[in-house]
Design an enzyme around this catalytic site. Structure first.
Site, PDB file in Angstrom:
ATOM      1  N   ASP A  16      -2.088  -1.235   7.487  1.00 54.44           N
ATOM      2  CA  ASP A  16      -1.555  -1.924   6.350  1.00 54.44           C
ATOM      3  C   ASP A  16      -2.294  -3.307   6.087  1.00 54.44           C
ATOM      4  O   ASP A  16      -2.543  -3.441   4.780  1.00 54.44           O
ATOM      5  CB  ASP A  16      -0.045  -2.206   6.705  1.00 54.44           C
ATOM      6  CG  ASP A  16       0.820  -1.071   7.175  1.00 54.44           C
ATOM      7  OD1 ASP A  16       0.640  -0.002   7.043  1.00 54.44           O
ATOM      8  OD2 ASP A  16       2.070  -1.229   7.723  1.00 54.44           O
ATOM      9  N   ARG A  45       0.819  -1.140  -0.019  1.00 57.00           N
ATOM     10  CA  ARG A  45      -0.140   0.028  -0.133  1.00 57.00           C
ATOM     11  C   ARG A  45       0.828   1.242   0.031  1.00 57.00           C
ATOM     12  O   ARG A  45       1.998   1.152   0.299  1.00 57.00           O
ATOM     13  CB  ARG A  45      -1.015  -0.127   1.341  1.00 57.00           C
ATOM     14  CG  ARG A  45      -0.137  -0.084   2.447  1.00 57.00           C
ATOM     15  CD  ARG A  45      -0.031   1.296   3.476  1.00 57.00           C
ATOM     16  NE  ARG A  45       0.781   1.440   4.441  1.00 57.00           N
ATOM     17  CZ  ARG A  45       2.054   1.536   4.383  1.00 57.00           C
ATOM     18  NH1 ARG A  45       2.502   1.927   3.241  1.00 57.00           N
ATOM     19  NH2 ARG A  45       2.803   1.224   5.400  1.00 57.00           N
ATOM     20  N   GLY A  98       8.670   1.129   2.947  1.00 51.27           N
ATOM     21  CA  GLY A  98       7.536   2.012   3.320  1.00 51.27           C
ATOM     22  C   GLY A  98       6.294   1.746   2.552  1.00 51.27           C
ATOM     23  O   GLY A  98       5.303   2.258   2.703  1.00 51.27           O
TER      24      GLY A  98
HETATM   25  C1  GLA Z   1       3.680   1.217   9.530  1.00 54.63           C
HETATM   26  C2  GLA Z   1       2.934   0.454  10.495  1.00 54.63           C
HETATM   27  C3  GLA Z   1       1.495   1.140  10.268  1.00 54.63           C
HETATM   28  C4  GLA Z   1       1.551   2.815  10.391  1.00 54.63           C
HETATM   29  C5  GLA Z   1       2.796   3.307   9.776  1.00 54.63           C
HETATM   30  C6  GLA Z   1       2.873   4.694   9.740  1.00 54.63           C
HETATM   31  O1  GLA Z   1       3.553   0.904   8.471  1.00 54.63           O
HETATM   32  O2  GLA Z   1       2.854  -1.049  10.266  1.00 54.63           O
HETATM   33  O3  GLA Z   1       0.643   0.535  11.063  1.00 54.63           O
HETATM   34  O4  GLA Z   1       1.598   2.966  11.844  1.00 54.63           O
HETATM   35  O5  GLA Z   1       4.147   2.425   9.656  1.00 54.63           O
HETATM   36  O6  GLA Z   1       1.917   5.300   9.503  1.00 54.63           O
END
Ligand code: GLA
Length: 484
Positions: free
Chosen positions: A216, A69, A169
């Site tokens: 996510d 995502r 990310g």
């Molecule tokens: C990671 C975590 C999510 C969220 C993001 C920051 O991807 O798995 O749950 O906290 O960082 O927004």
């Protein structure tokens, strides 16, 4: 394997898989109409099937894919209880599966960087000290096992093929957890809704040691092609957010790798938010020991996010809090702070920034709602307004949440300089990708300029650039399918 009970909300039925030009269409046992789903490259599938055959000496029985995502806005607020606004990307984890009669779980990866792994399906141990690839599979597997209270699980052979850049990310690890959860559910022939699956996988990913929220996993299951989603928690639900026409989202990888399970950065932020929530609750005379999330303080007080920002300014100070000061504020011992509030990998922290973290969270939560409102109202200057919210989000991540890095800041500046209306880091940060909002008619010149300014002239970035700079649109969610 199940063969009836079609529901758009669950995965009780395997879909047929038909090649149709460059698109893939699926049909759920003739009950649902033909429907386009996210593109799965035919050659990729054939290659996977062949590799499965040569590795395990049999043909896969079914396949599961779960997407990564990109979070458009709403960073580091899901674990504080606030809504976020991601969309699924086309890149995904794809697993070919062959159930076996023994109780052995055999995992292999098409990427030779990731070694084979094998274990007995009845005694799953997840090593928190090293975020090895197969542990993410085990999280999803164990999550389903525990949800149904099963002691015996069937074995299976699985070959994993991922094309989400790792540690970027874009949530490659959660996609693997979700894919594994859905593989396990399908092998068992059990039934769960997408919401249940998302909640189970969000919880089970914490076996790896990171205290993530549920963004996510929720988007990996609940995504639908063509729309971003507002994901709300407690209870979990996803609402369509129609993105403005005339602009596209472009992902650019800073090429700085950040695996959130390999350092304590991520959990330190989660703990700082938890401590800020407790100190704010105590300041306001609430029952602070039960409070875990900043959202709970707001809902207990029954005030707006803007008012919460004022409460934060009044109750917290900008200098970092020492452990001793927090203990004094809450009237607890150092031992209680360490063992009852902090996570294992944050117990050694000496100071915590509460003011900055709470300011980021309450302001970012407000930006998510504004973003959604602008998308709904669709004024003429929507792209401008949305871009400005994204820029504010990046500034807050950089200055108040301190989850950016020099390369991400440089990339965001470059993207804005060459025409992005908004640009920000996406995902956990400290490396990984940016997401930028770019007018569609300037896309090709934008891509060329960013290429020249950030990737060209840097050999290691250039080598990865093919998969590092691309326009994306909302993709579909996780899916089980047979080959036609
Ligand atoms: C990671 C975590 C999510 C969220 C993001 C920051 O991807 O798995 O749950 O906290 O960082 O927004």
């Amino acid at each position: 394997m199940p063969s009836s009970g079609v529901s758009e909300d669950s995965y009780s039925v395997l879909s047929c898989f038909l090649e149709h030009g460059s698109q893939v269409v699926h049909r759920s046992m003739g009950i649902l109409p033909l429907k386009k789903v996210t593109i799965i490259n035919h050659f990729r599938l054939l290659k996977l099937k062949e590799m499965f055959n040569s590795k395990f000496g049999s043909t896969p029985k079914f396949y599961v894919r779960a997407p990564g995502r990109v979070n458009i806005i709403g960073e580091h607020i899901d674990y504080c209880g606030y809504s976020v606004l991601p969309m699924a990307v086309e890149q995904d984890m794809l697993i070919a599966v062959g159930p076996v009669k023994t109780q052995t779980l055999q995992l292999a990866n098409t990427d030779p960087l990731y070694p084979d792994f094998s274990t007995t399906a009845n005694n799953i141990c997840i090593d928190k000290t090293q975020p090895l690839w197969h542990n993410y599979f085990l999280c999803g597997f164990k999550g389903i096992q525990e949800h149904f209270g099963l002691t015996q699980l069937p074995g299976m052979n699985c070959l994993v093929d991922g094309n989400i850049p790792p540690s970027s990310g874009l949530s490659s690890s959660s996609a693997l957890v979700c894919c594994a959860g859905l593989v396990t559910l399908t092998v068992l022939g059990m039934r769960l809704s997408k919401v249940e699956l998302a909640e189970i996988c969000a919880k089970s990913e914490r076996y790896i040691g990171t205290e993530g929220g549920g963004m996510d996993q929720s988007i990996s299951f609940l995504a639908e092609e063509g729309t971003a989603k507002l994901i709300e928690f407690s209870p979990l639900r996803a609402t369509d957010v129609k993105l403005p026409s005339g602009a596209v989202f472009v992902i650019a990888n800073s090429c700085v790798e950040m695996n959130k399970a390999a350092t304590s950065h991520f959990n330190v932020r989660v703990m700082e938010c938890r401590l800020a929530a407790k100190v704010l609750a105590k300041h306001k005379g609430l029952q602070w020991d039960k409070v875990l999330r900043l959202e709970e303080v707001q809902s207990e007080l029954g005030i707006s996010l803007e008012e919460m920002l004022l409460v934060t300014e009044d109750a917290l100070h900008a200098e970092p809090y020492s452990r001793e000061e927090i203990c004094k504020c809450l009237g607890i011992s150092l031992e209680e702070l360490r063992t009852q509030i902090l996570s294992p990998n944050t117990q050694g922290e000496l100071t915590f920034k509460l003011y900055q973290r709470a300011k980021h969270v309450y302001s970012e939560a407000a930006r998510v709602l504004q973003f959604k409102q602008v998308c709904e109202a669709a004024p003429d200057n929507a792209v401008q307004l949305l871009g400005e919210l994204m820029n504010q989000s990046h500034r807050s991540c950089r200055d108040m949440y301190e989850c950016s890095c020099p390369e991400l800041d440089q990339l965001v500046d470059i993207c804005r300089k060459f025409g992005a209306k908004g640009s920000r880091l996406t995902g956990a940060g400290w490396g990984g990708c940016t997401v930028s909002l770019v007018p569609a008619d300037t896309l090709s010149s934008f891509l060329a300029s960013v290429h020249e300014a950030y990737y060209q002239g840097n050999m290691s970035r250039l080598a990865r650039e093919k998969h590092s700079l691309f326009a994306t649109k909302p993709g579909g969610g996780a899916l089980v399918f047979l080959e036609a």
